[in-house]
Design a protein around this motif. Structure first.
Motif, mmCIF file in Angstrom:
data_model
loop_
_atom_site.group_PDB
_atom_site.id
_atom_site.type_symbol
_atom_site.label_atom_id
_atom_site.label_comp_id
_atom_site.label_asym_id
_atom_site.label_seq_id
_atom_site.Cartn_x
_atom_site.Cartn_y
_atom_site.Cartn_z
ATOM 1 N N GLU A 15 0.853 -1.186 0.000
ATOM 2 C CA GLU A 15 0.000 0.000 0.000
ATOM 3 C C GLU A 15 0.891 1.239 0.000
ATOM 4 O O GLU A 15 1.787 1.364 0.841
ATOM 5 N N ILE A 16 0.640 2.146 -0.948
ATOM 6 C CA ILE A 16 1.410 3.381 -1.078
ATOM 7 C C ILE A 16 0.474 4.537 -0.760
ATOM 8 O O ILE A 16 -0.551 4.720 -1.419
ATOM 9 N N ILE A 17 0.821 5.307 0.275
ATOM 10 C CA ILE A 17 -0.060 6.367 0.761
ATOM 11 C C ILE A 17 0.609 7.717 0.547
ATOM 12 O O ILE A 17 1.691 7.975 1.091
ATOM 13 N N LEU A 18 -0.025 8.558 -0.250
ATOM 14 C CA LEU A 18 0.442 9.929 -0.436
ATOM 15 C C LEU A 18 -0.029 10.731 0.766
ATOM 16 O O LEU A 18 -1.232 10.896 0.979
ATOM 17 N N ASP A 19 0.910 11.232 1.558
ATOM 18 C CA ASP A 19 0.580 11.880 2.830
ATOM 19 C C ASP A 19 1.329 13.204 2.927
ATOM 20 O O ASP A 19 2.397 13.294 3.533
ATOM 21 N N ARG A 20 0.750 14.214 2.308
ATOM 22 C CA ARG A 20 1.401 15.530 2.276
ATOM 23 C C ARG A 20 0.348 16.603 2.585
ATOM 24 O O ARG A 20 -0.246 17.192 1.692
ATOM 25 N N PRO A 21 0.112 16.825 3.867
ATOM 26 C CA PRO A 21 -0.910 17.803 4.256
ATOM 27 C C PRO A 21 -0.633 19.179 3.632
ATOM 28 O O PRO A 21 0.527 19.508 3.376
ATOM 29 N N LYS A 22 -1.678 19.944 3.302
ATOM 30 C CA LYS A 22 -3.050 19.682 3.692
ATOM 31 C C LYS A 22 -3.804 18.882 2.633
ATOM 32 O O LYS A 22 -4.851 18.291 2.911
ATOM 33 N N ALA A 23 -3.310 18.885 1.383
ATOM 34 C CA ALA A 23 -4.142 18.349 0.311
ATOM 35 C C ALA A 23 -3.508 17.209 -0.479
ATOM 36 O O ALA A 23 -4.072 16.753 -1.458
ATOM 37 N N ASN A 24 -2.332 16.740 -0.051
ATOM 38 C CA ASN A 24 -1.635 15.671 -0.779
ATOM 39 C C ASN A 24 -1.206 16.098 -2.183
ATOM 40 O O ASN A 24 -1.160 15.280 -3.107
ATOM 41 N N ALA A 25 -0.888 17.389 -2.338
ATOM 42 C CA ALA A 25 -0.370 17.871 -3.620
ATOM 43 C C ALA A 25 1.049 17.354 -3.820
ATOM 44 O O ALA A 25 1.782 17.083 -2.859
ATOM 45 N N ILE A 26 1.438 17.221 -5.076
ATOM 46 C CA ILE A 26 2.726 16.621 -5.420
ATOM 47 C C ILE A 26 3.681 17.684 -5.939
ATOM 48 O O ILE A 26 3.383 18.380 -6.916
ATOM 49 N N ASP A 27 4.830 17.835 -5.262
ATOM 50 C CA ASP A 27 5.904 18.690 -5.761
ATOM 51 C C ASP A 27 6.980 17.800 -6.378
ATOM 52 O O ASP A 27 6.839 16.569 -6.436
#
Length: 260
Positions: A15-27
């Motif tokens: 399981e791969i969880i994108l966890d980047r508060p607040k919105a899980n946006a990707i840089d």
């Protein structure tokens, strides 16, 4: 700073969880980590199925981090192996990937979901391709979406950037199943276990055939398959698993897949 990409492994399932508060946006940095994570999954023979989801209950992923872009991240920068989000350009990804969309999936977040093989969505999920409103193009979605859903619907979504809910996504065949939010991950893991029990060499052949045939004439694609010109097909036809499937059928028992 916490790790923006978390993983949980249970046997052959990752399981791969994108966890980047607040919105899980990707840089850029997050995209590179995601690429390394998906590549490691692809290359680990012990792993058979991946689930990708977002942390929290509101956002799966809104795509590109515009705040990071304003701080200097170039939109055409180095996203790392696999391109944006680590999956949509990753070569030889021959294992099943399930997207569990737990909330808003827009822009590059929707493109990330489109890169999976199966899409499950919570009943409150919503979708959009709003790039047009910020003066840019949803490049991967412009390629993929008209091939997945009716052309005129895809073009409307791309040209207007409007939001659409999970029921509409399901109606156009963009989503496999709609689940209550509290049942989403349970169903994703249930499906992952079904896939993990299946023949990995056959899955690999299916995925390569689908990619190879996307822009090919039927007979040309079939000739490459029957001529064993695809690496995964050749491996399958020479494998122990191919014989095991036949033996299990003849002996009226469940096959034991070894992936070789």
């Amino acid at each position: 700073m916490t790790d923006p990409v978390k993983t949980r492994c249970d046997g052959p399932i990752l399981e791969i969880i994108l966890d980047r508060p607040k919105a899980n946006a990707i840089d850029l940095a997050t995209s590179k980590i995601m690429g390394e994570t998906f590549a490691a999954f692809r290359d680990d023979p012990k792993l058979r199925v991946a689930i990708v989801t977002g942390a929290g209950e509101k956002f799966f992923c809104p795509g590109w981090d515009l705040k990071a872009a304003a701080d200097g991240d170039a939109v055409d920068g180095d996203y790392g192996v696999g391109g944006f989000g680590g999956l949509q350009e990753l070569r030889d990804m021959n294992k099943p990937v399930i997207a569990a969309v737990n909330g808003i999936a827009c822009g590059g977040g929707l493109e990330l979901a489109l890169s999976a093989d199966i899409i499950l969505a919570a009943d409150h999920a919503s979708f959009a391709l709003p790039e047009i409103r910020s003066g840019t193009v949803a490049d991967a979605a412009s390629i993929k979406l008209p091939k997945r859903i009716p052309y005129h619907i895809a073009m409307e979504l791309l040209l207007t950037g409007r939001w659409f809910d999970v029921d509409e996504a399901h109606r156009w065949g963009l989503v496999n199943e709609i689940l209550p939010a509290d049942k989403l991950m349970k169903r994703a893991w249930e499906l992952a276990r079904v896939l993990a029990s299946g023949p990995p060499l056959v899955y690999a052949a299916i995925k390569e055939i689908v990619r190879d045939a996307e822009d090919s004439k039927f007979q040309d694609a079939l000739n490459r398959i029957t001529g064993r010109q695809l690496r995964t097909v050749d491996a399958l036809y020479s494998s122990e698993d191919q014989m095991e499937g036949a033996r299990a059928f003849a002996e009226k028992r469940d096959p034991i897949w070894k992936g070789r």
